[in-house]
Design a protein around this motif. Sequence first.
Motif, PDB file in Angstrom:
ATOM      1  N   ILE A 199     -20.700 -18.605  83.653  1.00 50.37           N
ATOM      2  CA  ILE A 199     -22.132 -18.540  83.378  1.00 50.37           C
ATOM      3  C   ILE A 199     -22.820 -17.616  84.379  1.00 50.37           C
ATOM      4  CG2 ILE A 199     -24.294 -19.867  83.352  1.00 50.37           C
ATOM      5  CD1 ILE A 199     -22.625 -20.500  80.952  1.00 50.37           C
ATOM      6  N   ARG A 200     -22.441 -17.727  85.638  1.00 46.39           N
ATOM      7  CA  ARG A 200     -23.107 -16.945  86.686  1.00 46.39           C
ATOM      8  C   ARG A 200     -22.742 -15.475  86.648  1.00 46.39           C
ATOM      9  NH1 ARG A 200     -21.952 -17.645  91.708  1.00 46.39           N
ATOM     10  NH2 ARG A 200     -20.068 -18.914  91.487  1.00 46.39           N
ATOM     11  N   VAL A 202     -22.182 -27.070  81.452  1.00 43.91           N
ATOM     12  CA  VAL A 202     -22.716 -25.944  82.232  1.00 43.91           C
ATOM     13  C   VAL A 202     -23.755 -25.151  81.447  1.00 43.91           C
ATOM     14  CG1 VAL A 202     -20.614 -25.764  83.618  1.00 43.91           C
ATOM     15  CG2 VAL A 202     -20.848 -24.354  81.571  1.00 43.91           C
ATOM     16  N   ILE A 203     -23.864 -25.405  80.165  1.00 41.43           N
ATOM     17  CA  ILE A 203     -24.980 -24.860  79.382  1.00 41.43           C
ATOM     18  C   ILE A 203     -26.197 -25.761  79.535  1.00 41.43           C
ATOM     19  CG2 ILE A 203     -25.818 -24.431  77.031  1.00 41.43           C
ATOM     20  CD1 ILE A 203     -22.942 -23.616  76.304  1.00 41.43           C
ATOM     21  N   ALA A 204     -25.976 -27.070  79.488  1.00 41.10           N
ATOM     22  CA  ALA A 204     -27.073 -28.030  79.494  1.00 41.10           C
ATOM     23  C   ALA A 204     -27.844 -28.033  80.812  1.00 41.10           C
ATOM     24  CB  ALA A 204     -26.534 -29.436  79.207  1.00 41.10           C
ATOM     25  N   VAL A 205     -27.138 -28.047  81.931  1.00 40.96           N
ATOM     26  CA  VAL A 205     -27.813 -28.215  83.222  1.00 40.96           C
ATOM     27  C   VAL A 205     -28.750 -27.051  83.540  1.00 40.96           C
ATOM     28  CG1 VAL A 205     -27.479 -28.433  85.710  1.00 40.96           C
ATOM     29  CG2 VAL A 205     -26.077 -29.788  84.149  1.00 40.96           C
ATOM     30  N   PHE A 265     -28.973 -18.037  74.907  1.00 38.62           N
ATOM     31  CA  PHE A 265     -28.167 -18.469  76.041  1.00 38.62           C
ATOM     32  C   PHE A 265     -27.014 -19.362  75.593  1.00 38.62           C
ATOM     33  CE2 PHE A 265     -27.545 -21.854  79.288  1.00 38.62           C
ATOM     34  CZ  PHE A 265     -26.921 -21.086  80.272  1.00 38.62           C
ATOM     35  N   GLY A 266     -27.324 -20.381  74.789  1.00 40.99           N
ATOM     36  CA  GLY A 266     -26.275 -21.278  74.319  1.00 40.99           C
ATOM     37  C   GLY A 266     -25.261 -20.590  73.434  1.00 40.99           C
ATOM     38  N   ALA A 267     -25.755 -19.728  72.537  1.00 41.18           N
ATOM     39  CA  ALA A 267     -24.849 -19.038  71.613  1.00 41.18           C
ATOM     40  C   ALA A 267     -23.928 -18.076  72.349  1.00 41.18           C
ATOM     41  CB  ALA A 267     -25.661 -18.293  70.560  1.00 41.18           C
ATOM     42  N   MET A 268     -24.481 -17.294  73.278  1.00 38.65           N
ATOM     43  CA  MET A 268     -23.672 -16.302  73.988  1.00 38.65           C
ATOM     44  C   MET A 268     -22.675 -16.946  74.945  1.00 38.65           C
ATOM     45  SD  MET A 268     -26.247 -13.106  74.755  1.00 38.65           S
ATOM     46  CE  MET A 268     -27.364 -14.096  75.761  1.00 38.65           C
ATOM     47  N   ALA A 269     -23.054 -18.081  75.525  1.00 45.06           N
ATOM     48  CA  ALA A 269     -22.148 -18.753  76.449  1.00 45.06           C
ATOM     49  C   ALA A 269     -20.857 -19.174  75.748  1.00 45.06           C
ATOM     50  CB  ALA A 269     -22.836 -19.971  77.069  1.00 45.06           C
TER      51      ALA A 269
END
Length: 241
Positions: free
Chosen positions: A14-15, A102-105, A68-72
């Motif tokens: 994610i980072r 790690v998407i939710a937080v 963000f959620g889709a790309m992750a």
Amino acid sequence: MELTPVLRSEWLKIRTLRSLPGALLALFAATVAFSAIAGVSDASEPGFDPLFASLSGVIPGQIAAVSFGAMAVSSEFHQGALRLSLAAVPRRGRWFAAKAAVIAVPAFLVGLVTALAALLAARAGLGPAAGGLSTGEQVRAVVGCGVYLMLMALFAAGIAALLRSGVATLSLLVPFILVVSFVIGDATGTVADFLPDKAGQLVLRETHDGTLGPWSGLAVTASWTAAALLAGAWRLRRRDA
């Protein structure tokens, strides 16, 4: 395998994938900017809701949360990345749970900061029109906004896992959120209250009519999100990496 190393590795993705922090930055910038613009709206209009006006930037801003959620998730389907992930974490359910975490937080935390900044920016423009908002209503809206944006990011993550494509996910969800949801709402009345975006956005309103309230509306959005994540997990188990 312990869950902590899996979470650490997914958080590193994610980072380091620049488009993902960029999406969260876009979420903050778009929401605050549009809310600030809404803060100069005419408070004398019939049915004016100062709380919803203060957080109305969430409507366009949520597209960044969905992205963000889709790309992750969809990044895993490029160039064999998923095969490498599952080689390190053979239990697909464990890996997908870590990905969802790690998407939710960050989506929740950025959503909280974004909602607070948007509320402050809009209130400065609304002036006395926002004076009647209680502390409880504002806290509820800020916390609810963070939860709502987190749920929409996870909803998109589940759809991306189901469709195995970020482009297909965004092509489906963006028109739905920006166009279809409003059209259905005008045509079907209260049925639209149970759509994932419409239901969750009730938490942003000072007053509400209909079957659902602020928290029951979020519960409906959470149900849609859970269904999407379960469908994505099922597809992940059924298909080869």
